[in-house]
Design a protein around this motif. Sequence first.
Motif, mmCIF file in Angstrom:
data_model
loop_
_atom_site.group_PDB
_atom_site.id
_atom_site.type_symbol
_atom_site.label_atom_id
_atom_site.label_comp_id
_atom_site.label_asym_id
_atom_site.label_seq_id
_atom_site.Cartn_x
_atom_site.Cartn_y
_atom_site.Cartn_z
ATOM 1 N N GLU A 137 -4.113 1.814 -1.006
ATOM 2 C CA GLU A 137 -3.282 1.242 -2.067
ATOM 3 C C GLU A 137 -2.955 2.312 -3.095
ATOM 4 O O GLU A 137 -3.688 3.295 -3.229
ATOM 5 C CB GLU A 137 -4.041 0.107 -2.778
ATOM 6 C CG GLU A 137 -4.528 -1.013 -1.893
ATOM 7 C CD GLU A 137 -3.375 -1.861 -1.365
ATOM 8 O OE1 GLU A 137 -2.377 -2.032 -2.076
ATOM 9 O OE2 GLU A 137 -3.476 -2.335 -0.213
ATOM 10 N N LYS B 269 -0.420 2.874 11.033
ATOM 11 C CA LYS B 269 -0.505 1.776 12.004
ATOM 12 C C LYS B 269 -0.614 2.323 13.417
ATOM 13 O O LYS B 269 0.268 3.030 13.876
ATOM 14 C CB LYS B 269 0.734 0.880 11.885
ATOM 15 C CG LYS B 269 0.701 0.037 10.629
ATOM 16 C CD LYS B 269 1.799 -1.018 10.609
ATOM 17 C CE LYS B 269 1.764 -1.764 9.286
ATOM 18 N NZ LYS B 269 3.048 -1.696 8.569
ATOM 19 N N SER C 165 -5.655 2.407 12.390
ATOM 20 C CA SER C 165 -4.866 1.769 11.335
ATOM 21 C C SER C 165 -5.679 1.783 10.057
ATOM 22 O O SER C 165 -6.871 1.457 10.086
ATOM 23 C CB SER C 165 -4.538 0.320 11.693
ATOM 24 O OG SER C 165 -3.735 0.279 12.852
ATOM 25 N N SER D 188 0.841 -1.210 0.000
ATOM 26 C CA SER D 188 0.000 0.000 0.000
ATOM 27 C C SER D 188 0.876 1.261 0.000
ATOM 28 O O SER D 188 1.975 1.273 0.560
ATOM 29 C CB SER D 188 -0.926 -0.006 1.199
ATOM 30 O OG SER D 188 -0.196 -0.381 2.343
ATOM 31 N N ALA E 248 0.278 3.632 4.631
ATOM 32 C CA ALA E 248 -0.129 2.692 5.668
ATOM 33 C C ALA E 248 -0.008 3.380 7.018
ATOM 34 O O ALA E 248 1.071 3.841 7.398
ATOM 35 C CB ALA E 248 0.744 1.445 5.617
ATOM 36 N N GLU F 247 -5.089 1.597 5.426
ATOM 37 C CA GLU F 247 -4.153 1.577 4.305
ATOM 38 C C GLU F 247 -4.821 2.112 3.062
ATOM 39 O O GLU F 247 -6.031 1.953 2.870
ATOM 40 C CB GLU F 247 -3.681 0.131 4.049
ATOM 41 C CG GLU F 247 -2.904 -0.426 5.225
ATOM 42 C CD GLU F 247 -2.235 -1.744 4.903
ATOM 43 O OE1 GLU F 247 -2.347 -2.202 3.747
ATOM 44 O OE2 GLU F 247 -1.600 -2.310 5.809
#
Lengths: 283, 288
Positions: B28, B7, B24, B2, B5, B26
């Motif tokens: 792409e 986290k 969290s 991705s 991202a 993501e």
Amino acid sequence: MPDARGQIRRLPGLRLWLSGGWLLLLVLAAIFAPMISPHDPLEQDLFAARLPPFWEQGADPAYLLGTDSLGRDLLSRMLYGARLALTVALVAGTLTCLVGATLGLIAGYYRGWADLVISRLVDIWMAFPPVLFAILLIAVLGTGLTSIIIAIVVIDWTRFSRVVRAEAMSQGAMDYVASAQVAGRSRLGIALAEILPNVLPTIVALLTLEMGIAVIVEAILSFVNLSISTDQPTWGGMIAEGRTSIYQAWWVLVFPLFALFLTVLSFSQLGEGLKDYFDPVLR
Amino acid sequence: MSYLAIKDLTVRLKNGVPLLRKVSLEVEAGEVRALVGESGAGKSMIGKAVLGILPRAARLTGGKILLDGEDLLTLPPKARRERIGAKAALIPQDPLTALNPSRRIGPQIIDRLVDILGWKRPKAEARALELLDEVHIQDPGRVMKSYPHELSGGMRQRILIASAFAAEPKLIIADEPTTALDVTVQKQILKLIREMQERHQTALLFVTHDLGVVSKVSQTLTVLYAGKVIEDTNVRAFFEAPAHAYSQALLAATPKYTDPDGSLMPVPESIITAVEQEVAAFDAQLNG
């Protein structure tokens, strides 16, 4: 599409012309004082003391605006006085603006501890009564042109800091600043290229106002005999001398007072007009 | 892998109150992800954290932000700024305050190209004209010489879109880009963002509170409540059957044009209580 605001071009207006005209006249008077003054401003002639202005009975056409109690020509003294008034206005006004606006911009945009220090300093500063502060400063620095300019800068920078800080703070919260930050602009770059242009109209208006205030402060200091040496004519000094003979010769007081009044008024009106001119939305 | 991202991102106010709770998500490369939630859920805060423009009162206290595989938070400030500038851009919410009112449009776009790509001015100017044409602005030459107040809100938003895409970033964060516009203009702007995103193959994180918009622009979405991720799914699955009770209620609350009064259903009290409890339990787990 341009909306209606873009079409309204504000005309400079009568007051801008009048104030600009008076200040221009003053600048010319100051520059050419030695050439156009009918008399030496310091020359005393006790036989020609307290001559009234030209339209009164008993006036001497050689002394257009009359003479003071020592027989010195009022018109010449006022022309020379304009030199000092304008020097103080320009130099002290500009320096005050530079110091105050810089500190205000730092406090308002960088915030944090810089803001904390500057803002507390402004608070403390503004708690002093300005005229007493000025007199105190002159007592320490000694009389003279440089001392007056320093005193004005030291006393009045807070006026700029406060306003510029508030303005810079509200501009700093705008999305265009965030966008510039995302694009990787440095803090200094943003302060100078993004914030400053938006604060400039306010700074210009304050600057002209400050020039008027500088003239007043100089006059006050002259009035209490703390300005520059007495052998150089100043408007404030003339007003002080005129006060003692107000019942015998009103003109000694009134003419310099009137010049002072017009000058201060012109500076503030000029500021209002220039503010509109520098603001792209109103332009 | 991705492109963006995030986290366990945690952001707190200076007094410790959490704004984002271990978020969290993501995005792409080339994907559009919507970020939905009510006002104050922390949607915009995520975008601001990624772009490094968190408000003064907020502090990033934990987590990682990987942009193009690189952890932004471990970089020194200057390098981080450069990385973000080169790879990401922002389409802000309010087109009225997002352009500098005292500068002409041209230089404001040209600055981006000069700052980020290091181009010479004539080249940047030619590109700026192209960009304005790309966002369907008529007479780009005149617009370049205009001040922001001389242009309409829709025009300004087009300009902001052009300047966001100017330096070819691979991630754009759009922070409710249509909220400040009226409905007819909204639709055009949405279409334009979509069109630009497809042409430039940019990953897009689209912050919005309007579920109607979500179905039009994005492939995936993240639902946020009180700074906590409630659901992370793709758009089709979400509109068919949202997994979380709060998401279901949120979807049910969207008014329908066919029955504006009957369909206007607030999120029920019981569901708010349940989701509040869930957040509280999560907090207890965090702190304990």
